[in-house]
Scaffold this motif. Structure first.
Motif: not given
Lengths: 113, 112
Positions: A36, A95, A99, B31, B33, B35, B45, B48, B50, B57, B90, B94, B97-101, B103
């Motif tokens: 990132y 994954f 995540q 999801n 989060f 931080y 973290l 979070f 889901y 926690k 922060l 996400t 099914g996408e991996e990118t968080q 912010f």
């Protein structure tokens, strides 16, 4: 087991040079490794990511090198530009589910013109 | 484009005050989060979620709680602010099914 260790904490590179940031992890269950990029006053944004089934991934001037046996991965920025000056974070996750990302400590990169 | 917004960019609070930080995302992500970012420590973290009303926690939950009553909104609560909670907070999301968080821009909190 959950840590990701990142180095160096800060890095100064001349314009046109190569910037290299390194990360190491312990948890062999990690299967996704993103980098990132964060500019001042902004939240981090995904720059590039790799899965452990490949040893290298390149996107423009940015390359991730991945060494599964050593449990290390690194970010290389070729032809570094002043606009690349930012804080860079490596991260790792399994994954699955929500995540959860485990982040490195961050590297403050400064590119001198 | 995914947009994650945080209610305040800067906050100054007194020790012992109850502090609410709010985060809203517009991409129907399941999801979310929270931080905190401190120099030399990276992003750690706190909590979070889901799903609506679900929370777990993270690595540093002590002194914090969260609330997720609607899918798009995730709130971080400092029940009794302390000076060691001075930090950048922060929010990320996400889903699908996408991996990118993704912010938000962060909230810089100063506790005096």
């Amino acid at each position: 087991q959950q840590q990701v260790k990142q180095s160096p904490q800060s890095l100064i590179v001349q314009k046109g040079g190569i910037s290299i940031i390194n990360c190491a992890y312990e948890n062999t269950a990690f299967d996704y490794f993103p980098w990132y990029q964060q500019f001042p006053g902004k939240g981090p944004a995904l720059l590039i990511a790799i899965r452990p089934d490949v040893s290298e991934k390149k996107e423009g001037r940015f390359t991730i090198s991945f060494n599964k046996s050593a449990k290390q991965f690194s970010l290389h920025i070729m032809d570094s530009q002043p606009g690349d000056s930012a804080t860079y974070f490596c991260a790792a996750t399994q994954f699955q589910g929500a995540q959860k990302l485990v982040f490195g400590q961050g590297t403050r990169l400064t590119i001198n013109p | 484009d995914v947009k994650v917004t945080q209610s305040s960019r800067y906050l100054v609070k007194r020790t012992g005050e109850k502090v609410f930080l709010e985060c809203v995302q517009d991409m129907d992500h399941e999801n979310m989060f929270w931080y905190r970012q401190d120099p030399g420590l990276g992003l750690r973290l706190i909590y979070f979620s889901y799903d609506v009303k679900m929370k777990e926690k993270g690595d540093i939950p002590e002194g914090y709680s969260v609330s997720r009553e609607k899918k798009e909104r995730f709130s971080l609560i400092l029940e009794s602010a302390s000076t060691n909670q001075t930090s950048m907070y922060l929010c990320a999301s996400t889903g699908g099914g996408e991996e990118t968080q993704y912010f938000g821009p962060g909230t810089r909190l100063l506790v005096l």
